[in-house]
Design an enzyme around this catalytic site. Structure first.
Site, PDB file in Angstrom:
ATOM      1  CG  LEU A  33      -1.898  -1.179   1.326  1.00 23.88           C
ATOM      2  CD1 LEU A  33      -2.768  -1.042   2.579  1.00 23.88           C
ATOM      3  CD2 LEU A  33      -2.774  -1.316   0.087  1.00 23.88           C
ATOM      4  N   GLY A  36      -1.495   6.331  -2.929  1.00 25.26           N
ATOM      5  CA  GLY A  36      -2.611   6.181  -3.875  1.00 25.26           C
ATOM      6  C   GLY A  36      -3.729   5.365  -3.246  1.00 25.26           C
ATOM      7  CG  HIS A  37      -3.163   1.279  -2.302  1.00 22.71           C
ATOM      8  ND1 HIS A  37      -1.812   1.083  -2.442  1.00 22.71           N
ATOM      9  CD2 HIS A  37      -3.742   0.511  -3.252  1.00 22.71           C
ATOM     10  CE1 HIS A  37      -1.586   0.227  -3.415  1.00 22.71           C
ATOM     11  NE2 HIS A  37      -2.735  -0.130  -3.938  1.00 22.71           N
ATOM     12  CE  LYS A 152      -0.210   3.171 -10.793  1.00 22.95           C
ATOM     13  NZ  LYS A 152      -0.087   2.056 -11.773  1.00 22.95           N
ATOM     14  CG  ASP A 153      -3.901   0.559 -12.329  1.00 20.68           C
ATOM     15  OD1 ASP A 153      -2.951   0.174 -13.017  1.00 20.68           O
ATOM     16  OD2 ASP A 153      -3.832   0.689 -11.092  1.00 20.68           O
ATOM     17  CB  VAL A 179      -1.879   9.846  -5.382  1.00 19.20           C
ATOM     18  CG1 VAL A 179      -1.055  10.580  -4.341  1.00 19.20           C
ATOM     19  CG2 VAL A 179      -3.344   9.833  -4.994  1.00 19.20           C
ATOM     20  CB  SER A 188       3.213   2.462  -9.272  1.00 18.94           C
ATOM     21  OG  SER A 188       3.368   1.085  -9.574  1.00 18.94           O
TER      22      SER A 188
HETATM   23  O1  PAF Z   1      -5.332  -2.497  -9.143  1.00 15.60           O
HETATM   24  C1  PAF Z   1      -5.058  -3.528  -8.488  1.00 15.60           C
HETATM   25  O2  PAF Z   1      -4.359  -3.493  -7.479  1.00 15.60           O
HETATM   26  C2  PAF Z   1      -5.606  -4.875  -8.960  1.00 15.60           C
HETATM   27  O3  PAF Z   1      -5.626  -4.936 -10.337  1.00 15.60           O
HETATM   28  C3  PAF Z   1      -6.979  -5.208  -8.369  1.00 15.60           C
HETATM   29  C4  PAF Z   1      -8.046  -4.224  -8.815  1.00 15.60           C
HETATM   30  C5  PAF Z   1      -6.899  -5.208  -6.848  1.00 15.60           C
HETATM   31  C6  PAF Z   1      -7.415  -6.600  -8.814  1.00 15.60           C
HETATM   32  O4  PAF Z   1      -6.508  -7.575  -8.406  1.00 15.60           O
END
Ligand code: PAF
Length: 285
Positions: A33, A36-37, A152-153, A179, A188
């Site tokens: 983590l 961003g999380h 970011k994704d 972020v 990341s």
């Molecule tokens: O973005 C991520 O960390 C992963 O792709 C996710 C959404 C937790 C799925 O495993």
């Protein structure tokens, strides 16, 4: 903060929260983590949701076993970080819980064709089948919720939105802004794998995006600028694209207005992605 790992306890927890009139905010993560999380946990809290975070390094979304083996894992730090950032319940399911058949292929896979086949999907075959399948399972166990993902994704958010629409899942997908570190690098979990020099080189991704954001031009001119900036820094470019933000189709030089610039590259064998808004301007005649 509560800790759970079993599906029946996790489902019961979410059902109980809804029975008390609370909305569940699901934040799926693969751990390691970072800020961003934390921004996703805070967004869920700001919506007033009870925050349920999952940590599961999903092997089915890695098409490369070396990438899976080197993916950072920081369980002790993650627990402390989740607690500090307002997570109410942290769920760490085991591999046997999530994929009892692993490493054999699971008989049921969710595939989002089109959106899942381009960009990251083209370079990492099967990646989005793994993502869609695991997110579908996390949602299936959690039940009706708001689900938070970082932009970011960007492609992942588009794939999940499409899946939720197509399967009529009772979920509101919330995309949260990228972020960045002070120097512009998008946060990341993979950044820790870079040497100091690699990290400096990785700044080319955000630099390329800032450059195209500041100077409207045609799609092909923007692609060229992105690629030139990455090449000059020694990034092994996987793609440098300008796309429609909903369909992810490559933009043509006849298009104008807001689009999304998407970049991916390898630095010291670490694959990093980034993206940002871009404006397309008409061709000069
Ligand atoms: O973005 C991520 O960390 C992963 O792709 C996710 C959404 C937790 C799925 O495993």
């Amino acid at each position: 903060m509560e800790y759970l790992s079993e599906i029946n306890e996790w489902r019961a927890y979410a059902n109980d929260q809804r029975a008390r009139g609370r909305r569940v905010g699901l934040v799926p993560t693969m751990g390691a983590l970072h800020g961003g999380h934390a921004s996703l946990f805070r967004a869920a809290r700001a919506h007033g949701d009870v925050v349920l975070a999952t940590i599961f390094v999903n092997p089915r979304q890695f098409n490369d076993s070396a990438d899976l083996a080197q993916y950072p894992r920081t369980p002790g730090y993650d627990r402390e970080m989740a607690q500090r950032n307002g997570v109410d319940c942290l769920i760490e399911p085991t591999l046997a819980t999530m994929w009892p058949d692993y490493p054999a292929p699971t008989p049921t896979t969710v595939s989002v064709h089109g959106l899942g086949d381009v960009l990251e999907g083209a370079g990492r075959p099967g990646h989005f089948d793994g993502v869609a399948s695991v997110v579908a399972k996390l949602i299936s166990v959690t039940g009706p919720c708001r689900a938070y993902f970082g932009e970011k994704d960007f492609q992942q958010v588009a794939v999940v939105r499409q899946m939720v629409r197509d399967l009529a899942m009772d979920v509101e997908v919330v995309g949260c802004p990228i972020v960045r570190d002070e120097d512009g690098l998008a946060l990341s979990s993979r950044n820790v794998l870079l040497s100091r020099a690699g990290r400096r080189r990785a700044l080319a991704l955000s630099r390329a995006l800032t450059l195209v954001q500041s100077q409207p031009a045609t799609a092909s001119a923007q692609r060229e600028r992105l690629r030139e900036t990455l090449d000059a820094a020694g990034v092994v470019t996987a793609y440098a694209e300008v796309v429609d933000p909903v369909t992810l189709e490559p933009s043509t030089d006849d298009e104008t207005g807001p689009r999304r610039a998407m970049v991916a590259g390898l630095i010291e064998d670490v694959r990093l992605i980034d993206n940002g808004p871009v404006t397309l301007a008409p061709r000069r005649s």
